[in-house]
Scaffold this motif. Structure first.
Motif, PDB file in Angstrom:
ATOM      1  N   ASP A   1      -4.367  11.119 -71.526  1.00 45.72           N
ATOM      2  CA  ASP A   1      -3.398  12.194 -71.694  1.00 45.72           C
ATOM      3  C   ASP A   1      -2.247  12.057 -70.698  1.00 45.72           C
ATOM      4  OD1 ASP A   1      -2.666  14.783 -72.893  1.00 45.72           O
ATOM      5  OD2 ASP A   1      -3.017  15.529 -70.870  1.00 45.72           O
ATOM      6  N   SER A   2      -2.564  11.735 -69.447  1.00 49.37           N
ATOM      7  CA  SER A   2      -1.505  11.543 -68.442  1.00 49.37           C
ATOM      8  C   SER A   2      -0.675  10.317 -68.793  1.00 49.37           C
ATOM      9  CB  SER A   2      -2.095  11.355 -67.050  1.00 49.37           C
ATOM     10  OG  SER A   2      -2.784  12.494 -66.640  1.00 49.37           O
ATOM     11  N   VAL A   3      -1.364   9.247 -69.247  1.00 47.99           N
ATOM     12  CA  VAL A   3      -0.647   8.035 -69.654  1.00 47.99           C
ATOM     13  C   VAL A   3       0.380   8.406 -70.713  1.00 47.99           C
ATOM     14  CG1 VAL A   3      -0.887   5.817 -70.815  1.00 47.99           C
ATOM     15  CG2 VAL A   3      -2.611   6.539 -69.143  1.00 47.99           C
ATOM     16  N   ALA A   4      -0.072   9.193 -71.705  1.00 50.74           N
ATOM     17  CA  ALA A   4       0.795   9.553 -72.824  1.00 50.74           C
ATOM     18  C   ALA A   4       1.959  10.420 -72.356  1.00 50.74           C
ATOM     19  CB  ALA A   4      -0.019  10.299 -73.873  1.00 50.74           C
ATOM     20  N   ARG A   5       1.658  11.428 -71.535  1.00 51.65           N
ATOM     21  CA  ARG A   5       2.710  12.338 -71.083  1.00 51.65           C
ATOM     22  C   ARG A   5       3.757  11.600 -70.249  1.00 51.65           C
ATOM     23  NH1 ARG A   5       1.206  18.086 -70.936  1.00 51.65           N
ATOM     24  NH2 ARG A   5      -0.810  18.284 -71.941  1.00 51.65           N
ATOM     25  N   ASN A   6       3.288  10.766 -69.313  1.00 55.39           N
ATOM     26  CA  ASN A   6       4.247  10.079 -68.455  1.00 55.39           C
ATOM     27  C   ASN A   6       5.074   9.070 -69.248  1.00 55.39           C
ATOM     28  OD1 ASN A   6       3.470  11.517 -66.207  1.00 55.39           O
ATOM     29  ND2 ASN A   6       1.845  10.073 -65.699  1.00 55.39           N
ATOM     30  N   ALA A   7       4.440   8.457 -70.253  1.00 49.09           N
ATOM     31  CA  ALA A   7       5.194   7.521 -71.090  1.00 49.09           C
ATOM     32  C   ALA A   7       6.271   8.273 -71.866  1.00 49.09           C
ATOM     33  CB  ALA A   7       4.253   6.809 -72.047  1.00 49.09           C
TER      34      ALA A   7
ATOM     35  N   THR B   1      -1.002  13.250 -76.427  1.00 47.35           N
ATOM     36  CA  THR B   1      -2.193  12.444 -76.685  1.00 47.35           C
ATOM     37  C   THR B   1      -2.263  12.003 -78.146  1.00 47.35           C
ATOM     38  OG1 THR B   1      -3.307  13.785 -75.050  1.00 47.35           O
ATOM     39  CG2 THR B   1      -4.679  12.369 -76.399  1.00 47.35           C
ATOM     40  N   GLU B   2      -1.916  12.934 -79.035  1.00 46.19           N
ATOM     41  CA  GLU B   2      -1.959  12.611 -80.461  1.00 46.19           C
ATOM     42  C   GLU B   2      -0.982  11.475 -80.772  1.00 46.19           C
ATOM     43  OE1 GLU B   2      -2.321  16.515 -82.352  1.00 46.19           O
ATOM     44  OE2 GLU B   2      -1.660  15.505 -84.190  1.00 46.19           O
ATOM     45  N   TRP B   3       0.171  11.541 -80.143  1.00 42.74           N
ATOM     46  CA  TRP B   3       1.172  10.492 -80.343  1.00 42.74           C
ATOM     47  C   TRP B   3       0.654   9.146 -79.827  1.00 42.74           C
ATOM     48  CZ3 TRP B   3       3.632   8.078 -76.096  1.00 42.74           C
ATOM     49  CH2 TRP B   3       4.618   7.143 -76.446  1.00 42.74           C
ATOM     50  N   LEU B   4       0.003   9.190 -78.646  1.00 43.92           N
ATOM     51  CA  LEU B   4      -0.513   7.946 -78.067  1.00 43.92           C
ATOM     52  C   LEU B   4      -1.586   7.339 -78.973  1.00 43.92           C
ATOM     53  CD1 LEU B   4      -0.587   5.996 -75.637  1.00 43.92           C
ATOM     54  CD2 LEU B   4      -2.440   7.372 -74.724  1.00 43.92           C
ATOM     55  N   LEU B   5      -2.476   8.212 -79.471  1.00 47.22           N
ATOM     56  CA  LEU B   5      -3.543   7.751 -80.363  1.00 47.22           C
ATOM     57  C   LEU B   5      -2.935   7.032 -81.565  1.00 47.22           C
ATOM     58  CD1 LEU B   5      -6.541   7.829 -81.188  1.00 47.22           C
ATOM     59  CD2 LEU B   5      -6.126  10.078 -82.183  1.00 47.22           C
ATOM     60  N   GLU B   6      -1.904   7.647 -82.134  1.00 42.72           N
ATOM     61  CA  GLU B   6      -1.257   7.059 -83.296  1.00 42.72           C
ATOM     62  C   GLU B   6      -0.596   5.730 -82.939  1.00 42.72           C
ATOM     63  OE1 GLU B   6       0.933   9.640 -86.378  1.00 42.72           O
ATOM     64  OE2 GLU B   6       2.499   8.655 -85.214  1.00 42.72           O
ATOM     65  N   LEU B   7       0.076   5.721 -81.776  1.00 41.95           N
ATOM     66  CA  LEU B   7       0.778   4.506 -81.373  1.00 41.95           C
ATOM     67  C   LEU B   7      -0.202   3.366 -81.116  1.00 41.95           C
ATOM     68  CD1 LEU B   7       3.400   3.124 -80.520  1.00 41.95           C
ATOM     69  CD2 LEU B   7       3.090   4.051 -78.242  1.00 41.95           C
ATOM     70  N   MET B   8      -1.367   3.697 -80.560  1.00 37.25           N
ATOM     71  CA  MET B   8      -2.342   2.654 -80.256  1.00 37.25           C
ATOM     72  C   MET B   8      -3.020   2.143 -81.516  1.00 37.25           C
ATOM     73  SD  MET B   8      -4.270   4.200 -76.946  1.00 37.25           S
ATOM     74  CE  MET B   8      -3.927   3.650 -75.282  1.00 37.25           C
ATOM     75  N   MET B   9      -3.280   3.049 -82.459  1.00 35.41           N
ATOM     76  CA  MET B   9      -4.145   2.682 -83.565  1.00 35.41           C
ATOM     77  C   MET B   9      -3.466   2.665 -84.930  1.00 35.41           C
ATOM     78  SD  MET B   9      -7.537   4.502 -82.141  1.00 35.41           S
ATOM     79  CE  MET B   9      -8.098   4.104 -80.471  1.00 35.41           C
ATOM     80  N   LYS B  10      -2.368   3.404 -85.089  1.00 36.99           N
ATOM     81  CA  LYS B  10      -1.596   3.318 -86.342  1.00 36.99           C
ATOM     82  C   LYS B  10      -0.140   3.069 -85.966  1.00 36.99           C
ATOM     83  CE  LYS B  10      -3.963   6.423 -89.557  1.00 36.99           C
ATOM     84  NZ  LYS B  10      -3.881   7.781 -90.124  1.00 36.99           N
ATOM     85  N   PRO B  11       0.152   1.945 -85.346  1.00 39.41           N
ATOM     86  CA  PRO B  11       1.502   1.746 -84.824  1.00 39.41           C
ATOM     87  C   PRO B  11       2.584   1.795 -85.903  1.00 39.41           C
ATOM     88  CG  PRO B  11       0.213  -0.267 -84.680  1.00 39.41           C
ATOM     89  CD  PRO B  11      -0.737   0.818 -85.053  1.00 39.41           C
ATOM     90  N   GLU B  12       2.218   1.382 -87.125  1.00 39.46           N
ATOM     91  CA  GLU B  12       3.265   1.352 -88.173  1.00 39.46           C
ATOM     92  C   GLU B  12       3.765   2.766 -88.472  1.00 39.46           C
ATOM     93  OE1 GLU B  12       0.131   0.607 -88.500  1.00 39.46           O
ATOM     94  OE2 GLU B  12      -0.714   1.709 -90.193  1.00 39.46           O
ATOM     95  N   VAL B  13       2.898   3.787 -88.291  1.00 41.77           N
ATOM     96  CA  VAL B  13       3.351   5.172 -88.490  1.00 41.77           C
ATOM     97  C   VAL B  13       4.131   5.635 -87.260  1.00 41.77           C
ATOM     98  CG1 VAL B  13       2.637   7.531 -89.001  1.00 41.77           C
ATOM     99  CG2 VAL B  13       1.306   5.614 -89.898  1.00 41.77           C
ATOM    100  N   ALA B  14       3.584   5.298 -86.083  1.00 41.44           N
ATOM    101  CA  ALA B  14       4.245   5.716 -84.844  1.00 41.44           C
ATOM    102  C   ALA B  14       5.674   5.177 -84.782  1.00 41.44           C
ATOM    103  CB  ALA B  14       3.440   5.241 -83.641  1.00 41.44           C
ATOM    104  N   ASP B  15       5.881   3.985 -85.337  1.00 44.00           N
ATOM    105  CA  ASP B  15       7.212   3.362 -85.273  1.00 44.00           C
ATOM    106  C   ASP B  15       8.273   4.171 -86.006  1.00 44.00           C
ATOM    107  OD1 ASP B  15       6.114   1.401 -83.789  1.00 44.00           O
ATOM    108  OD2 ASP B  15       6.115  -0.143 -85.348  1.00 44.00           O
ATOM    109  N   THR B  16       7.831   5.104 -86.868  1.00 47.93           N
ATOM    110  CA  THR B  16       8.817   5.907 -87.596  1.00 47.93           C
ATOM    111  C   THR B  16       9.129   7.214 -86.871  1.00 47.93           C
ATOM    112  OG1 THR B  16       7.128   7.109 -88.837  1.00 47.93           O
ATOM    113  CG2 THR B  16       7.919   5.045 -89.796  1.00 47.93           C
ATOM    114  N   ARG B  17       8.435   7.492 -85.760  1.00 51.29           N
ATOM    115  CA  ARG B  17       8.655   8.753 -85.041  1.00 51.29           C
ATOM    116  C   ARG B  17       9.892   8.647 -84.151  1.00 51.29           C
ATOM    117  NH1 ARG B  17       5.000  11.862 -87.717  1.00 51.29           N
ATOM    118  NH2 ARG B  17       2.872  11.141 -87.422  1.00 51.29           N
ATOM    119  N   PRO B  18      10.736   9.650 -84.214  1.00 52.94           N
ATOM    120  CA  PRO B  18      11.947   9.593 -83.371  1.00 52.94           C
ATOM    121  C   PRO B  18      11.611   9.915 -81.912  1.00 52.94           C
ATOM    122  CG  PRO B  18      11.896  11.628 -84.633  1.00 52.94           C
ATOM    123  CD  PRO B  18      10.689  10.849 -85.044  1.00 52.94           C
ATOM    124  N   VAL B  19      11.247   8.905 -81.141  1.00 51.81           N
ATOM    125  CA  VAL B  19      10.843   9.166 -79.758  1.00 51.81           C
ATOM    126  C   VAL B  19      11.840   8.661 -78.721  1.00 51.81           C
ATOM    127  CG1 VAL B  19       8.366   9.305 -80.128  1.00 51.81           C
ATOM    128  CG2 VAL B  19       9.435   7.082 -79.780  1.00 51.81           C
TER     129      VAL B  19
END
Lengths: 399, 634
Positions: free
Chosen positions: B50-56, B77-95
């Motif tokens: 969770d800290s990893v995700a927040r600081n990132a 955390t939810e975003w990190l989970l997605e980025l780690m395991m469903k990166p193709e979806v995470a890549d579409t998130r405006p971050v």
């Protein structure tokens, strides 16, 4: 009966003067801090804090116009103000004992700093693992050393400090059978490959030639002097050589080797024989010899995993002192120095390119305890003073 | 009714504070709360994902959550989970946050938007890299805003990719299955490689197969510098810091043949997550947490408690409580109804409790005294100021203490909040600072000195503003404000002096000199000098009261220079807290203080509180209002 006319000394005891001086001190510290950005720490320190006046020099002139009182001036006036106030105005009553302690502490602190400025000496010691050393070196000042290396157990050394090295100066000493003539001296220099063709003399056996460089005042840079000297005996020249700080310090030698890759050998000094004895010439950082030796056994330098943040530096040393019959191992690390025979050894730094090297900072400061006492006095005084006000106040306010 | 309003307001807010501890789950039933507690090593310290995700996210988009659509947010955390395991979806998130119009132009992105996805950036990532490398060679002080943003974006992309490849190689469909296949491929593959090296005949298929796997793992291991290390140490007792990068650990299995249990666990999670099987995912997380509990209990505990701290958000909540208290207390001054004051006092007390709990919680997490960096100094200054304000309120009961506490508490926490945008606030301490003794003594006392000087300055501001702008600065109020300022400056002098000298002694211990005129040292001594000047001016009855107040306000300027200004000079041994963003804020603050000082210098006939006070002009021609009066001998 007082010796000093009260009327004359009266203004010196005034609180207005105190407030005015404190305000000046605030301004001085502020500009002295800002000035460090441009002038560097040492220069700014000397100009603003360790001076009586701050001078301003208009461009294109050599006038020195004092524009603001310097640290010594404000400090000594504050001291006078304090002493005068205590001599004439203050009466030591129970109510004033706190203030008295505070002022005594401040006096001790100011005097301690003056003593430190005058008496303290800061050097360093560059230690390579398993190479014992019995001297520390000055960080910025150099000396020209003439070393008689003929003895089997010890060398005999004659040194001339940097201030003796002036163009054309002839240096002589009773222990030397020859004279040293300084042909050129540059307080800061840069090395270049020697153009041997132009200099037909055998002087430039060093393969390097040194050219003058502007004197730097930055904290991160340092001045590296170079000189050309000629050895004269009975009016005859024994040779002309270039000596330089570049040749005597390990990181600089490494730099030379990297920059002038083709140089096979860079010798630290110039060796020459004279009347059955061997001599060596070196322009080296000023050395302070100690009656004991220190050997680095192990240097540890750890980073936090996955970062570049230093976690720990530590030097394991062996201290051998035949005079005191001392032989023991010591560990120095951050915030844990070794104090021995008036010197304090701190973990100062390390060599980025050589993991076997540890650099210790060595400080001799006879008045190092003064701030400790001063701090205790002032803190105790402030606490007494404020409690004597606070307790009645709380008692009064209690519902 | 009004009797229990203060209690009701306080109880409601207390409930809101406690609500931070309720468990979290994603909408689809994935136990992201449990996942967020899993420990990893990043930045030299063990922390929950969770800290990893927040600081990132802080580094990538200056927020701790991802905005999906209007009013819909995705927790870190939810975003990190997605980025780690469903990166193709995470890549579409405006971050990715990009503000600079030139950079938007270079990337051919619309100027109307601020946040972009990796997909949108992808066509120009090469340009960003080339530019960033050029900028990186430039002196940090000379970089233009555009160049800084380029570097920032490059760093953000790097952080993003490191996380993206921290669990599995790119293009993984079913990590658990692929891991099994990889295990089976090791034996024949190694044989084939050996045979090929020896120049013998070898199985080409097995050879290609193993190299395909190893190639993927190798790419993962290359980003190990910035990626969280997920594999716990094999010998936690002897080498607690030896956490491993997933890619690197998988490369090493070629020799050992065994895959670390942590990687197996993450693979199971990944497969379940990709196939939308929340029950399987939750089981995998649960089993892995049990394993952690048994093998690295300290890390498991750290993950759990820091996760709780993150969701608790004590300082954010304290900030909100202080604002409410401030508003109530200000209204009290206008309406003068007692329940407003008692509500404000109770809220400040609640805020102080949460503030203290947060402070102690943080200390326990870090195993450190309260102040270790600029961020924690802001929190601690706020805390000290609130306590002083509460004490003043206890003695004077006129709303002044509570306004001071709430206002300084709020402002310092806002400052802390902005400092936290820089990333991890619990970073490791460099060797010279790594001493709890000096951090606990020197740093805390100096910081309390800052806090007290700010409190005195704030009280003086109240004096001046109330005196000039309103008729509320009565003789009594003026006298009590003046005494408060005096008392607090006494306190400030004590703490600044002792703190400064303790700093000198620390310097003597670690650098070999008591005093070196280092900027941070100078800043500290400036506070001492100024407070001493104030005290002597007051004792000597040299200045009228309003000028003394102006001096106290100037204390704010001096303290802000010492706290932030010297770090901006970018020189000296203490320049570890350097930041350039804050400069304009510091300047604005100092200008505001100078304006208030200018107000104090207005002749008393312009002061609303003293105008027409009816007092005959004093013989020296000055009005005889309190602001002109020099303090009478006690």
């Amino acid at each position: 009966m007082r010796l000093i006319d009260r009327k004359w000394i009266k203004p010196l005891t005034s609180l207005r003067l105190t407030v005015g001086l404190l305000a000046c001190a605030l301004v001085l510290v502020f500009i002295g801090t800002l000035a460090q950005v441009e002038e560097g720490l040492y220069q700014a320190q000397a100009r603003y804090f360790k001076s009586f006046f701050i001078y301003w020099t208009p461009s294109h002139s050599s006038l020195k116009i004092p524009v603001f009182p310097g640290g010594y001036f404000i400090g000594s006036l504050l001291l006078l103000n304090l002493l005068a106030a205590h001599a004439l105005r203050f009466q030591l009553t129970r109510k004033k004992i706190g203030i008295f302690c505070v002022h005594l502490g401040v006096i001790l602190l100011l005097l301690g700093q003056v003593l430190t400025d005058v008496l303290s000496l800061e050097t360093h010691m560059r230690l390579t693992e398993h190479v014992p050393k019995n001297y520390t070196e000055h960080a910025t000042a150099y000396e020209l050393a003439v070393v008689d290396t003929s003895g089997s157990d010890f060398d005999q050394v004659v040194v001339f400090p940097e201030s003796f090295l002036k163009n054309g100066q002839v240096l002589a000493h009773a222990d030397l059978p020859f004279q040293v003539r300084v042909e050129t001296f540059y307080p800061n220099s840069k090395p270049e490959l020697a153009r041997t063709a132009a200099h037909g003399t055998p002087a430039m056996a060093q393969q390097l030639e040194f050219f003058p460089e502007k004197i730097t005042r930055k904290m991160t840079d340092k001045n590296i002097p170079a000189a050309t000297v000629e050895i004269m005996a009975a009016g005859e020249s024994l040779g002309r050589w270039a000596v330089a700080g570049w040749l005597t310090e390990a990181p600089l030698r490494r730099y030379l080797r990297k920059r002038f890759g083709e140089l096979r050998m860079i010798s630290e000094g110039i060796s020459f024989p004279f009347r059955d004895r061997n001599y060596r010439l070196e322009l080296r950082p000023i050395r302070h010899y100690q009656p004991y030796t220190i050997e680095l056994l192990r240097f540890t330098h750890e980073l936090y995993k996955g970062t570049d943040i230093p976690k720990n530096f530590a030097s394991r040393l062996r201290l051998s002192d035949p005079q005191q019959n001392e032989k023991r191992e010591v560990e120095i690390y951050m915030n844990n120095p070794l104090r021995y025979r008036g010197e304090t050894f701190y973990q100062g730094g390390f060599d980025e390119l050589d993991p076997r090297v540890s650099i210790l900072q060595v400080v001799r400061n006879p008045s190092w305890l003064a701030p400790y006492f001063a701090c205790g006095l002032v803190a105790a005084g402030l606490i007494i003073q404020f409690l004597t006000h606070l307790i009645p106040f709380i008692k009064r306010k209690k519902p | 009714m009004k009797k229990w309003t203060p209690w009701l307001v306080t109880a409601l807010l207390a409930l809101w504070v406690v609500a931070g501890f309720r468990p979290v789950k994603s909408k689809q039933g994935f136990d992201t709360g449990a996942f967020g507690q899993l420990p990893a090593l990043l930045n030299g310290r063990v922390q929950p994902l969770d800290s990893v995700a927040r600081n990132a996210l802080l580094q990538i988009r200056a927020r701790q959550t991802v905005q999906l659509e209007k009013r819909k947010r995705m927790p870190a955390t939810e975003w990190l989970l997605e980025l780690m395991m469903k990166p193709e979806v995470a890549d579409t998130r405006p971050v990715f946050r990009i503000d600079h119009p030139e950079l938007l132009g270079m990337l051919e992105l619309p100027q109307t938007n601020k946040f972009f996805s990796l997909i949108q950036l992808r066509p120009h990532l090469g340009d960003v890299q080339t530019q960033a490398q050029a900028v990186g060679e430039k002196d940090a002080q000379l970089r233009t805003p555009f160049e800084r943003q380029v570097l920032q974006l490059f760093n953000a992309v790097l952080v993003y990719h490191s996380l993206r490849l921290s669990v599995q190689p790119d293009g993984t469909e079913d990590f658990a299955k692929e891991l099994q296949e990889y295990r089976a491929a090791i034996g024949p593959g190694v044989e084939a490689v050996r045979a090929s090296e020896a120049g013998k005949e070898f199985d080409q298929a097995a050879f290609d197969n193993i190299l395909r796997y190893l190639g993927g793992f190798d790419t993962m291991s290359r980003l190990s510098k910035k990626s969280p290390l997920l594999v716990p140490p094999a010998e936690p007792a002897a080498k607690p810091d030896e956490w491993g990068n997933t890619g690197l650990s998988l490369l090493q299995t070629v020799h050992s043949g065994t895959i670390p249990p942590a990687i197996e666990a993450y693979a199971a999670m990944s497969t379940a997550y990709r196939h939308d099987r929340p029950a399987d995912f939750n089981r995998a997380v649960g089993e892995y947490r049990q394993w952690l509990q048994a093998h690295v209990p300290a890390a498991a505990r750290k993950g759990k408690f820091e996760f709780l701290f993150n969701s608790f958000q004590p300082f954010y909540k304290t900030m909100v409580i202080y604002v409410l208290a401030f508003v109530l207390a200000c209204v009290f001054w206008v309406r003068w109804t007692p329940w407003l004051r008692s509500s404000a006092v109770m809220l400040v007390m609640l805020g102080l409790v949460v503030h203290t709990v947060g402070l102690i919680y943080r200390m326990a997490l870090e195993g450190r005294p309260p102040v270790t960096n600029l961020y924690s100094s802001a929190i601690f200054i706020g805390w000290g100021a609130v306590i002083l304000g509460v004490v003043l309120e206890r003695f004077y009961r006129d709303g002044i203490g509570v306004v001071t506490a709430a206002a300084i508490g709020f402002v310092t926490l806002v400052i802390a909040h902005n400092l936290a945008l820089g990333g991890d606030t619990m970073e490791m301490l460099r060797a010279v600072l790594d001493t709890n003794f000096w951090l606990a003594t020197h740093v805390t006392t100096v910081t309390l000195g800052y806090a007290a000087t700010f409190v005195a300055g704030f009280l003086a501001i109240l004096y001046i503003l109330r005196g000039v702008l309103s008729r509320s600065l009565t003789d009594t109020t003026a006298r009590s404000l003046s005494r408060m300022v005096y008392g607090i400056i006494c306190f400030a002098t004590l703490f600044s002096f002792v703190g400064t000298v303790l700093g000198g002694i620390w310097a003597d211990q670690s650098w070999g000199r008591f005093w070196g005129w280092d900027p941070k040292e100078n800043g500290a001594v400036m506070i001492v000098i100024w407070n001493a000047a104030f005290l002597h001016a007051r004792w000597g009855k040299i200045l009228p009261e309003r000028f003394l107040m102006a001096m106290a306000v100037f204390g704010n300027v001096v303290t802000s220079f010492s706290w932030f200004g010297v770090n901006m000079l970018g020189i000296g041994l203490h320049s570890y807290g350097f930041m350039d963003q804050a400069f304009k804020w510091l300047l604005a603050f100092d200008i505001s203080q100078m304006l208030i000082i200018a107000l104090a210098f207005l002749p008393t006939r312009f002061w609303a509180s003293f105008r027409g006070e009816g007092a005959a002009p004093a013989p020296d021609g000055k009005a005889a209002g309190p602001a002109n009066r020099k303090r009478q001998p006690a």
